[in-house]
Each structure stands twice: as C-alpha cells, then as structure tokens.
Design a protein around this motif. Structure first.
Motif, short mmCIF file in Angstrom:
data_model
loop_
_atom_site.label_atom_id
_atom_site.label_comp_id
_atom_site.label_asym_id
_atom_site.label_seq_id
_atom_site.Cartn_x
_atom_site.Cartn_y
_atom_site.Cartn_z
N PRO A 152 -52.89 -4.48 -58.80
CA PRO A 152 -52.75 -4.06 -60.20
C PRO A 152 -51.34 -3.56 -60.43
O PRO A 152 -51.07 -2.38 -60.32
CB PRO A 152 -53.78 -2.94 -60.33
CG PRO A 152 -53.96 -2.41 -58.94
CD PRO A 152 -53.57 -3.48 -57.97
N ASN A 153 -50.44 -4.47 -60.78
CA ASN A 153 -49.00 -4.20 -60.73
C ASN A 153 -48.29 -4.63 -62.00
O ASN A 153 -47.65 -5.68 -62.03
CB ASN A 153 -48.37 -4.94 -59.53
CG ASN A 153 -48.91 -4.49 -58.17
OD1 ASN A 153 -48.88 -5.24 -57.21
ND2 ASN A 153 -49.42 -3.27 -58.09
N LEU A 154 -48.41 -3.84 -63.05
CA LEU A 154 -47.63 -4.12 -64.26
C LEU A 154 -46.17 -3.81 -63.96
O LEU A 154 -45.82 -2.69 -63.56
CB LEU A 154 -48.12 -3.26 -65.42
CG LEU A 154 -49.55 -3.57 -65.90
CD1 LEU A 154 -50.02 -2.51 -66.88
CD2 LEU A 154 -49.59 -4.96 -66.54
N GLU A 157 -44.48 -0.76 -65.55
CA GLU A 157 -44.84 0.54 -64.98
C GLU A 157 -44.12 0.75 -63.65
O GLU A 157 -43.74 1.87 -63.31
CB GLU A 157 -46.36 0.65 -64.82
CG GLU A 157 -47.09 0.64 -66.15
CD GLU A 157 -48.59 0.96 -66.01
OE1 GLU A 157 -49.04 1.23 -64.88
OE2 GLU A 157 -49.28 0.93 -67.03
N ILE A 158 -43.93 -0.33 -62.89
CA ILE A 158 -43.25 -0.20 -61.60
C ILE A 158 -41.80 0.25 -61.80
O ILE A 158 -41.34 1.20 -61.17
CB ILE A 158 -43.28 -1.54 -60.83
CG1 ILE A 158 -44.72 -1.89 -60.44
CG2 ILE A 158 -42.40 -1.48 -59.58
CD1 ILE A 158 -44.89 -3.29 -59.88
N THR A 164 -47.52 3.20 -57.80
CA THR A 164 -48.18 1.90 -57.81
C THR A 164 -48.53 1.50 -56.38
O THR A 164 -47.78 1.75 -55.46
CB THR A 164 -47.22 0.85 -58.42
OG1 THR A 164 -46.94 1.20 -59.78
CG2 THR A 164 -47.81 -0.55 -58.37
N GLY A 165 -49.68 0.85 -56.24
CA GLY A 165 -50.07 0.32 -54.94
C GLY A 165 -50.26 -1.19 -55.03
O GLY A 165 -50.66 -1.70 -56.07
N PHE A 188 -43.90 3.14 -54.70
CA PHE A 188 -44.52 1.81 -54.57
C PHE A 188 -45.04 1.68 -53.14
O PHE A 188 -44.27 1.63 -52.19
CB PHE A 188 -43.49 0.72 -54.86
CG PHE A 188 -44.08 -0.66 -55.00
CD1 PHE A 188 -44.79 -1.00 -56.14
CD2 PHE A 188 -43.95 -1.60 -53.99
CE1 PHE A 188 -45.35 -2.27 -56.27
CE2 PHE A 188 -44.50 -2.87 -54.12
CZ PHE A 188 -45.21 -3.20 -55.27
N LEU A 254 -57.36 -2.84 -53.70
CA LEU A 254 -56.46 -2.94 -54.85
C LEU A 254 -56.46 -4.31 -55.50
O LEU A 254 -56.41 -4.44 -56.72
CB LEU A 254 -55.03 -2.61 -54.41
CG LEU A 254 -54.73 -1.12 -54.26
CD1 LEU A 254 -53.52 -0.92 -53.35
CD2 LEU A 254 -54.48 -0.49 -55.62
N SER A 255 -56.50 -5.37 -54.68
CA SER A 255 -56.41 -6.72 -55.25
C SER A 255 -57.75 -7.15 -55.85
O SER A 255 -57.79 -8.12 -56.61
CB SER A 255 -56.01 -7.72 -54.16
OG SER A 255 -57.02 -7.76 -53.17
N GLY A 258 -59.41 -3.03 -57.93
CA GLY A 258 -58.23 -2.39 -58.52
C GLY A 258 -57.66 -3.21 -59.66
O GLY A 258 -57.46 -2.72 -60.77
N ALA A 262 -57.93 -2.56 -63.87
CA ALA A 262 -56.76 -2.53 -64.74
C ALA A 262 -56.87 -3.59 -65.84
O ALA A 262 -56.60 -3.33 -67.01
CB ALA A 262 -55.48 -2.74 -63.93
#
Lengths: 360, 360
Positions: A152-154, A157-158, A164-165, A188, A254-255, A258, A262
């Motif tokens: 979940p990596n916008l 936001e990073i 972030t993970g 990160f 997360l993948s 997660g 999101a």
C-alpha cells in the motif's frame, strides 16, 4: 508533523550503505519516489525516463512536473534517457513500467544484461497473456535473479515522509537483502517474503474489490457489510492465489490485506467511483463517460473471471461484478452473492468446506 | 434502501427451520439482536434479562428501550427474568453477558443443565485470569458442548437489515450446524470455523489496535501508514494467537481482519478517541476525563502485554502503547515502533525471520 520528527533520521549522512548501483526504469510517480529513496540512502542511483526532453528537464529542475510536481528530487539522483547507459554495470534494476509495456522494456535491456538483478515495481497482470510481472521476467530474462515489490504505497505519501511499509518478495536472500538495503529508511520500511506470486496477486486483484466496495457504497452500507466484503474478497483472492501456488498467509500482510484496505478505503479511486456509478444503476458506458476514463479494475475483472473459470475457482464477487457490468444483471446481485450459498466456512484453509456439515 | 430489497426474504414464512429451542442470556444490544433473529427464523426463542421490571416492560412494549430504542422486537420472542425457566430444556444457550460477569452466570445456570449446548456471544478476556469465554465454559460446565460467535457485528446495523457476516467456532459439527440454522437469514450470514481461540482472540485484541489507530490519526497519517498499522497489528495478533494454539489463517476471516477493519475505521469508538487524545499529548487521566469514561482497550493493553511477556511474544505496538499510556513515553514512540527493528519478514508464517538474511 510526523515528517519533521522523522526528518533527522531521513537526512542521515549518506554513504553508510554499501554503495549499491541502482537503476530505476520508468519515471512515473512510484518509480520516481523509489529512485529518490535509493539516492537519499547513498546508493549510486539512476532514473531512466523514455523521453530525452523530460529527462533533461528533470535534471535541470529537480522536479518531475507531471507525476510529483510538489517535490524536489535529491541532488545526487541521476536522470538518463539512455537505456544502455542506465542498465550497464548496475547491481539492481527496478522496473516501474506499466504492465502492457513491461515485456517490451525487458526485451530492450536484454543486450545489456550481465549480472544485474531485476525487480518489478509494477502491479498488474499482462493483458491477454495473464502473466504476472515475475513470469515475464523469467520468460524474457531467464537465469536473472529477480524479485517483486508491492504494498500500500501511494507515492505522494512516501515523498511527503509518511511512514510507509512495503514488501519485497524473492527466492533469493541476496536480492531481498539488496532491495531492503537500498530502499529502507526511517520512514520507508521494506519487509521480506519469498512468496512471489502471493505478493503479486495482492496488488493485481485488489482493484476488483475496490469496484465492489464502491458499488456497495451506493446502497449506504454500514461497517458490518464493508467488513464482510473485505473478508470475502480476501477469501476469494487467497483461494485463487493458492490455486496458482501462492501461500494464503501472504494475504495477511502488506501486499494482501494492507493494499486491499488502502484501496477499498479510497473513495477517490477510479475503481471505487466506477463501482459507485454502477451501484447507482448506470451502465459501464455511462459510468466511464461520467468519470472521463475507465478503471484498471474493469479489465482485471474480465481477466480474472476467465482464468477462474479455467482453474475452477469459486469467486462469487468477481462473477457477480462481471454479470452486473457486462450482462445487465442488477447491481444488487453483488450483495446477494455474498449472502447466498448456504453455510460455508469463514476461512476454508482453517475449516475446509467439505468438512463442514452443511456446506453445499 | 438495501433493507427494503431484502425485506421479503427476511419476512419469509416461519417454521421452516427445525423448531430449535433457543435461549439468549443478556439483553444488551447484541444479545437482543440475536434473540430477535432466532425468533424471526422460527425458533422457539427466549431472551433472559436479569431485571424482572425490564423483562415485563419489553414484553409489553416489544422495545428494548435502553439498548435498541428504535426497533420493534418480533412478536414471537419471549422475554423472561427467570433463569430456570429460560434454561431448562432448551437446545442452545447463547451467552451475551459482559466478560466480568460471564463466569458467575454459568455458575448460576449449572443446576439447570442437561443436554444444552453453550455458545459465547461475548468478546473479551476475563479480568485478572486472562481466560477466554470458551475457557470459562470449559472450566465451569465441563462436558457441555460449546462454541463461540464473533465478528464485525454492530447490533444496530443488524436490526436495520444491513447485510452482516459472523463466525461460529466450535469443535462440534452439531453445534456449528445448530447456530447456523438458528441465526442464519437473508441478511445475516453465519460462517463456520473450528479454531475457537483464533476466533475469540480477534474480538478480544482488536481494541488495542483501535487505540493505536486513533493515536496515529492525531499525526494526520495517510493511507500508507494506516495500512501498515493494520497489517503489523495482524502480525502481532496472529503471533500471539499461534502461541496459544490458534491458526494464523483465522485472522484472514471475519473475526480477525474483518472485526479489526471495522474497529479501526470507527472514529467514534471510545478506543479510537482515547488513542487520539493520547496522540495529541494528553495523559490517560486527561483523556478519560474528556471522554467521560474509559475504554475497554486500555485494560486489554495491560493484560495482553503481561501475557505476551510471560509467553515471550514480540508485540511492538502493544508494548509501545503501554509505554505511552503508563510510562510517559512520547506518543510518537508508537510510530517509531513500527519503523525500527531492521529488516523483518512481512508474514513470518510465510518467511520465518530466522531465514531472513538481515533479520535481527
């Protein structure tokens, strides 16, 4: 606020990482964010961008105007429009190219491959072939060590410094290690997995369920229903993934949940909005016209439904969506698909349906 | 809107279920909602309420004024204040009594037990003993067939006809079957599991992470961080549960990630609000004073941290919360706890930490 507190850690002295040589292919928002992260971490980093004009512009302005207009890139990050120059002699190649062009770019870098590892940053399934990015790497660059990154990596936001993970999945300890070393920072965090298909499937399938969540939202559902959609989505994602050899436990990470969490919470995503319009009774054409563009998830529904039929995997949400979108079924069928089919198990990998007295 | 569409199915002719005799102990909102569901399904259903006055009032008005004031109960539902009359000769006893009184009520019904099964509807851990409700049943009523029900189940949404899913967990096929038969309807679907501790732990632990999510929200976090908190919460919940003999896959289901998702999205919950106040720098006393009451999750943090230390389970979020709440650590420690500790696995049941080259 959190950015300030973390800032000291982020601007730590460079060069304390092994001086890995990293190349990122593709200057979209996520590729650019990862390139910047690696450069900040002290890696010798090059971002390859197809257009020479754009590469020159970014080199001069330090701004990727199209994808991350509000963010100044690290001064150490090199930008190049030459594939040969970017790829030759580097340690890691991170590929952030859309799924429909992913295979072509690997074919182009093949002449320059020596001992580099190749990591996909791309979520999705290749149109028509139903190949994952990891499969395309194996097909086009056999013998090359490889891995995938998903989560979940916008990108916005990073680069804003929000904690972030993400997950790197590879069968190679060294590949996982290199990706963690080059991308890991105080804001990160890169977690590891060896379930490549499981990690890829989370990012590829989630858009289906963003449509479903949007469609349900048109009925003013509450938290009970949202939670049920989320878990039934996980049930069919993991069922499908296991059939392809993945580990269902990967969806706890997360993948999996997660990224699903999101995506399903993002009322502004195109997938969610198309779903909402369909739930209000619009046709797909009307919904696309109102939105001004289509959504990735529509294509994913088509592809996954086809593959699920071939593999004989029970995917009631995907099927119901297909019928609503392409066969004029009422949108409410999506809700009914959750409620019918008698007494089933909550998690079939815990209590198999056939061991459940009342399963049908 | 969805209620209307489902209404025909809900008001289906009664008596098509085996005429099970069901008793629900406890007239809170969830107990009342389940009693009404069983009565609608054609079961011979009694709701036991401690206060004879309240029982009489509900019998006359068909309204549970205190807990579900806007909802008229099914005319077939019997209300009783006599434990003996309620329990003697029934098939299933569903216990919806708060965790601190759960043991006492089982002791009171013991003289009337013959062949009834006992099902807990209560989420939580017994104060001081760290017993789950299923353990209390085994201790107080050995030999009795038993099970537990848990899930993302707001009673108000259930009685409003919102599609809802829940889980019944039991080692007994017959118990699962009986609960599914008596509670299942067109808008309430009961999934099955045989992982009793796993199902109970979801409902018991989630409040910890609602505090964490509220605390994080005080820092204006984005979706990346929210998703990471959710998955790291699942990582430590499942790690703890596995140590107690549960199956980590149970956390993919309604009682695990389903309930966690609903709880963490609920900005109005007391746990979330206490967390938010702590995140803003208030002390626990100040937060409780501002809120007018404490939150369940605070007690859960204390108990779970103690048990995790005894069992040697790594629970960084729970520990960080404890330090913020009781040891004057800054609230930001909660965020840092997510980011530190080097390179770890995403889901340790997929890639064990010790097999990860860089784990520490």
């Amino acid at each position: 606020m959190i950015e300030q507190v973390f800032s000291e850690a982020v601007t730590k002295p460079k060069g304390n990482q092994a001086q890995l040589k990293i190349t990122i292919l593709g200057g979209g928002s996520f590729g650019t964010a990862m390139a910047n992260m690696a450069a900040r971490n002290g890696c010798d980093t090059t971002l390859w961008i197809r257009s020479a004009d754009v590469a020159t512009e970014i080199t001069q302005t330090r701004i990727n105007k199209k994808y991350l207009p509000d963010f100044e890139l690290d001064s150490a990050l090199k930008i190049s429009a030459s594939l040969e120059e970017s790829v030759l002699g580097c340690d890691l190649i991170l590929v952030a190219i859309p799924s429909h062009s992913f295979r072509a770019i690997l074919q182009q870098i093949k002449p320059f491959m020596t001992a580099q590892a190749v990591i996909s940053l791309t979520k999705g399934i290749e149109p028509n072939s139903f190949c994952f990015m990891s499969e395309i790497i194996q097909q086009e660059l056999p013998q090359v060590p490889y891995g995938v990154v998903s989560g979940p990596n916008l990108a916005k936001e990073i680069v804003a410094g929000m904690p972030t993970g993400t997950v790197v999945a590879s069968h190679s300890d060294l590949v996982r290690h290199a990706v963690q070393t080059s991308l890991h920072s105080a804001v990160f965090r890169v977690f590891a997995s060896d379930d490549i298909y499981g990690v890829e499937l989370g990012g590829a399938l989630k858009n289906i369920y963003a449509i479903a969540m949007g469609m349900a939202a048109a009925y003013k559902i509450g938290e009970n229903t949202r939670s049920m959609i989320l878990t039934r989505a996980l049930a069919e994602m993991s069922r499908f993934a296991v059939k392809l050899g993945a580990n269902p436990l990967t969806f706890l990470g997360l993948s999996g949940v997660g990224d699903l969490f999101a995506t399903c919470n993002s009322a502004l995503s195109r997938n969610y909005q198309i779903g909402f319009a369909l739930g209000k009774g619009q046709s797909l054409d009307e919904a696309i016209k109102a939105l001004g563009q289509t959504a990735e998830g529509i294509n994913t529904v088509i592809q996954v439904r086809k593959r699920a039929l071939e593999l004989d995997v029970y995917m009631p949400i995907t099927n119901a969506l297909y019928e609503v979108i392409f066969e004029q079924a009422p949108a409410l069928n999506m809700a009914l698909s959750l409620m019918k089919n008698g007494h089933r198990s909550d998690v079939e990998f815990v209590l198999p349906h056939q061991h459940n007295l009342l399963s049908k």
